[in-house]
Each structure stands twice: as structure tokens, then as C-alpha cells.
Design a protein around this motif. Sequence first.
Motif, PDB file in Angstrom:
ATOM      1  N   ASN A  63       0.818  -1.213   0.000  1.00  0.00           N
ATOM      2  CA  ASN A  63       0.000   0.000   0.000  1.00  0.00           C
ATOM      3  C   ASN A  63       0.857   1.270   0.000  1.00  0.00           C
ATOM      4  N   MET A  64       1.927   1.233  -0.807  1.00  0.00           N
ATOM      5  CA  MET A  64       2.833   2.367  -0.934  1.00  0.00           C
ATOM      6  C   MET A  64       2.121   3.608  -1.467  1.00  0.00           C
ATOM      7  N   LEU A  65       1.118   3.398  -2.310  1.00  0.00           N
ATOM      8  CA  LEU A  65       0.404   4.506  -2.939  1.00  0.00           C
ATOM      9  C   LEU A  65      -0.699   5.083  -2.049  1.00  0.00           C
ATOM     10  N   GLY A  66      -0.969   4.427  -0.953  1.00  0.00           N
ATOM     11  CA  GLY A  66      -1.991   4.918  -0.028  1.00  0.00           C
ATOM     12  C   GLY A  66      -3.351   4.307  -0.303  1.00  0.00           C
ATOM     13  N   PRO A  67      -4.221   4.327   0.690  1.00  0.00           N
ATOM     14  CA  PRO A  67      -5.523   3.678   0.569  1.00  0.00           C
ATOM     15  C   PRO A  67      -6.474   4.369  -0.405  1.00  0.00           C
ATOM     16  N   ASP A  68      -6.266   5.654  -0.667  1.00  0.00           N
ATOM     17  CA  ASP A  68      -7.179   6.388  -1.541  1.00  0.00           C
ATOM     18  C   ASP A  68      -6.793   6.319  -3.016  1.00  0.00           C
ATOM     19  N   PHE A  69      -5.609   5.787  -3.311  1.00  0.00           N
ATOM     20  CA  PHE A  69      -5.150   5.726  -4.703  1.00  0.00           C
ATOM     21  C   PHE A  69      -5.879   4.612  -5.434  1.00  0.00           C
ATOM     22  N   ASN A  70      -6.494   4.955  -6.576  1.00  0.00           N
ATOM     23  CA  ASN A  70      -7.188   3.954  -7.390  1.00  0.00           C
ATOM     24  C   ASN A  70      -6.146   3.146  -8.158  1.00  0.00           C
ATOM     25  N   LYS A  71      -6.015   1.874  -7.821  1.00  0.00           N
ATOM     26  CA  LYS A  71      -4.978   1.026  -8.405  1.00  0.00           C
ATOM     27  C   LYS A  71      -5.388   0.385  -9.721  1.00  0.00           C
ATOM     28  N   THR A  72      -6.590   0.661 -10.192  1.00  0.00           N
ATOM     29  CA  THR A  72      -7.054   0.159 -11.486  1.00  0.00           C
ATOM     30  C   THR A  72      -7.442   1.346 -12.348  1.00  0.00           C
ATOM     31  N   ALA A  73      -6.862   1.389 -13.545  1.00  0.00           N
ATOM     32  CA  ALA A  73      -7.174   2.473 -14.483  1.00  0.00           C
ATOM     33  C   ALA A  73      -7.687   1.869 -15.784  1.00  0.00           C
ATOM     34  N   TYR A  74      -8.672   2.537 -16.369  1.00  0.00           N
ATOM     35  CA  TYR A  74      -9.243   2.122 -17.644  1.00  0.00           C
ATOM     36  C   TYR A  74      -8.788   3.128 -18.700  1.00  0.00           C
ATOM     37  N   VAL A  75      -8.273   2.599 -19.792  1.00  0.00           N
ATOM     38  CA  VAL A  75      -7.646   3.440 -20.800  1.00  0.00           C
ATOM     39  C   VAL A  75      -8.232   3.131 -22.172  1.00  0.00           C
ATOM     40  N   LYS A  76      -8.419   4.180 -22.975  1.00  0.00           N
ATOM     41  CA  LYS A  76      -8.836   4.016 -24.371  1.00  0.00           C
ATOM     42  C   LYS A  76      -7.584   4.089 -25.233  1.00  0.00           C
ATOM     43  N   ILE A  77      -7.494   3.177 -26.198  1.00  0.00           N
ATOM     44  CA  ILE A  77      -6.339   3.119 -27.091  1.00  0.00           C
ATOM     45  C   ILE A  77      -6.775   3.562 -28.484  1.00  0.00           C
ATOM     46  N   GLU A  78      -6.065   4.524 -29.032  1.00  0.00           N
ATOM     47  CA  GLU A  78      -6.256   4.912 -30.428  1.00  0.00           C
ATOM     48  C   GLU A  78      -4.990   4.466 -31.163  1.00  0.00           C
ATOM     49  N   TRP A  79      -5.120   3.416 -31.987  1.00  0.00           N
ATOM     50  CA  TRP A  79      -3.957   2.902 -32.701  1.00  0.00           C
ATOM     51  C   TRP A  79      -3.671   3.800 -33.903  1.00  0.00           C
ATOM     52  N   ILE A  80      -2.469   4.342 -33.953  1.00  0.00           N
ATOM     53  CA  ILE A  80      -2.049   5.195 -35.064  1.00  0.00           C
ATOM     54  C   ILE A  80      -1.446   4.335 -36.164  1.00  0.00           C
ATOM     55  N   ASP A  81      -0.630   3.375 -35.771  1.00  0.00           N
ATOM     56  CA  ASP A  81      -0.115   2.345 -36.672  1.00  0.00           C
ATOM     57  C   ASP A  81       0.178   1.128 -35.805  1.00  0.00           C
ATOM     58  N   ALA A  82       0.801   0.103 -36.342  1.00  0.00           N
ATOM     59  CA  ALA A  82       1.017  -1.137 -35.597  1.00  0.00           C
ATOM     60  C   ALA A  82       1.881  -0.941 -34.350  1.00  0.00           C
ATOM     61  N   CYS A  83       2.745   0.061 -34.351  1.00  0.00           N
ATOM     62  CA  CYS A  83       3.690   0.260 -33.249  1.00  0.00           C
ATOM     63  C   CYS A  83       3.451   1.532 -32.434  1.00  0.00           C
ATOM     64  N   THR A  84       2.458   2.319 -32.792  1.00  0.00           N
ATOM     65  CA  THR A  84       2.239   3.613 -32.132  1.00  0.00           C
ATOM     66  C   THR A  84       0.766   3.759 -31.748  1.00  0.00           C
ATOM     67  N   SER A  85       0.533   4.246 -30.536  1.00  0.00           N
ATOM     68  CA  SER A  85      -0.839   4.469 -30.087  1.00  0.00           C
ATOM     69  C   SER A  85      -0.904   5.717 -29.222  1.00  0.00           C
ATOM     70  N   ARG A  86      -2.117   6.221 -29.087  1.00  0.00           N
ATOM     71  CA  ARG A  86      -2.384   7.340 -28.185  1.00  0.00           C
ATOM     72  C   ARG A  86      -3.294   6.790 -27.090  1.00  0.00           C
ATOM     73  N   LEU A  87      -2.921   7.048 -25.840  1.00  0.00           N
ATOM     74  CA  LEU A  87      -3.657   6.523 -24.700  1.00  0.00           C
ATOM     75  C   LEU A  87      -4.300   7.664 -23.922  1.00  0.00           C
ATOM     76  N   LYS A  88      -5.595   7.486 -23.635  1.00  0.00           N
ATOM     77  CA  LYS A  88      -6.335   8.448 -22.809  1.00  0.00           C
ATOM     78  C   LYS A  88      -7.150   7.662 -21.796  1.00  0.00           C
ATOM     79  N   TYR A  89      -7.345   8.262 -20.642  1.00  0.00           N
ATOM     80  CA  TYR A  89      -8.142   7.615 -19.608  1.00  0.00           C
ATOM     81  C   TYR A  89      -9.605   7.576 -20.021  1.00  0.00           C
ATOM     82  N   ASP A  90     -10.286   6.481 -19.676  1.00  0.00           N
ATOM     83  CA  ASP A  90     -11.676   6.280 -20.066  1.00  0.00           C
ATOM     84  C   ASP A  90     -12.618   6.801 -18.981  1.00  0.00           C
TER      85      ASP A  90
END
Length: 143
Positions: A63-90
Amino acid sequence: MRPFKILFLLFLLISLTAYAQQLTCIDFKEGSFYVPADEEMPLSYKIIRKGTEQIEVVDDPNNMLGPDFNKTAYVKIEWIDACTSRLKYDETKMELSDYQKHINENNGFLTEMVKIEGNCFYFKSTFNDHDRVEEMTGKICKE
């Protein structure tokens, strides 16, 4: 065993080794992965990718991050090409912190797979924050 058979088996083994499947960027688009802890990121975490969605779960047993830290994040992936993507929180799957909102408002993280070694890829992730660019590097491995 005849010399011909020995040479043939040796040739076959060398051929199979030389043409063993190498992972490509496409092999990292879906599945379960992990990010090992390092100097830049002292905690490891798991990533699950499916289509244009990614779930990140931080491994924080002490619990290094503390009890209030959300340890699960949901992310949207926009694939630009096979090796490059843009990530934003959902924002449809989680309540965003001010930091996460700031990331999304500034076009998210641009992540590039730089090289692949074994079952891991090394990445460079950049974030343009108005007049400065933040950069992070690391590696993600297939489970």
C-alpha cells in the motif's frame, strides 16, 4: 546413423532456429502483459488489452500509494499504426482525477514501441503539456 541423415537433421535444426517466430508490434495489441518495476517506476503492474481498451492494475501489496489511490485504471487506445498508439483515460469507466483529466485534455500519451527483445517491448511515451514535453521510457512484457 548415416552421415546424410545427421547433416539433414543438423540443417533442419539450424533452419528452425534461424526462422523461429519473432514477435512484432502486432503481437502486443491484445492480451495480458506486465510491466516490471524499475528505477523510474518502483511498482510493477499488469495490463490487459482488448481491441481499443486497456486495463492497468498496479501491484501495490504494501500500500505504498496509499488507501485512496485507485490502483485500477481504464484506458482508451487509439492505434495510429502497428507500433504507435495514443492513450487516454476512459471517463466512462472510472472517475478521473485532476491529473487524469489534464492528461486527456492535452491529447493523452503518445506511446511508441521502440524495440522488441524476447517477449518484451521497450517503449517511449510522451506527453505534450503546453510548452514542455514529458517523456517516459520502459518495457512491457507478454505473460
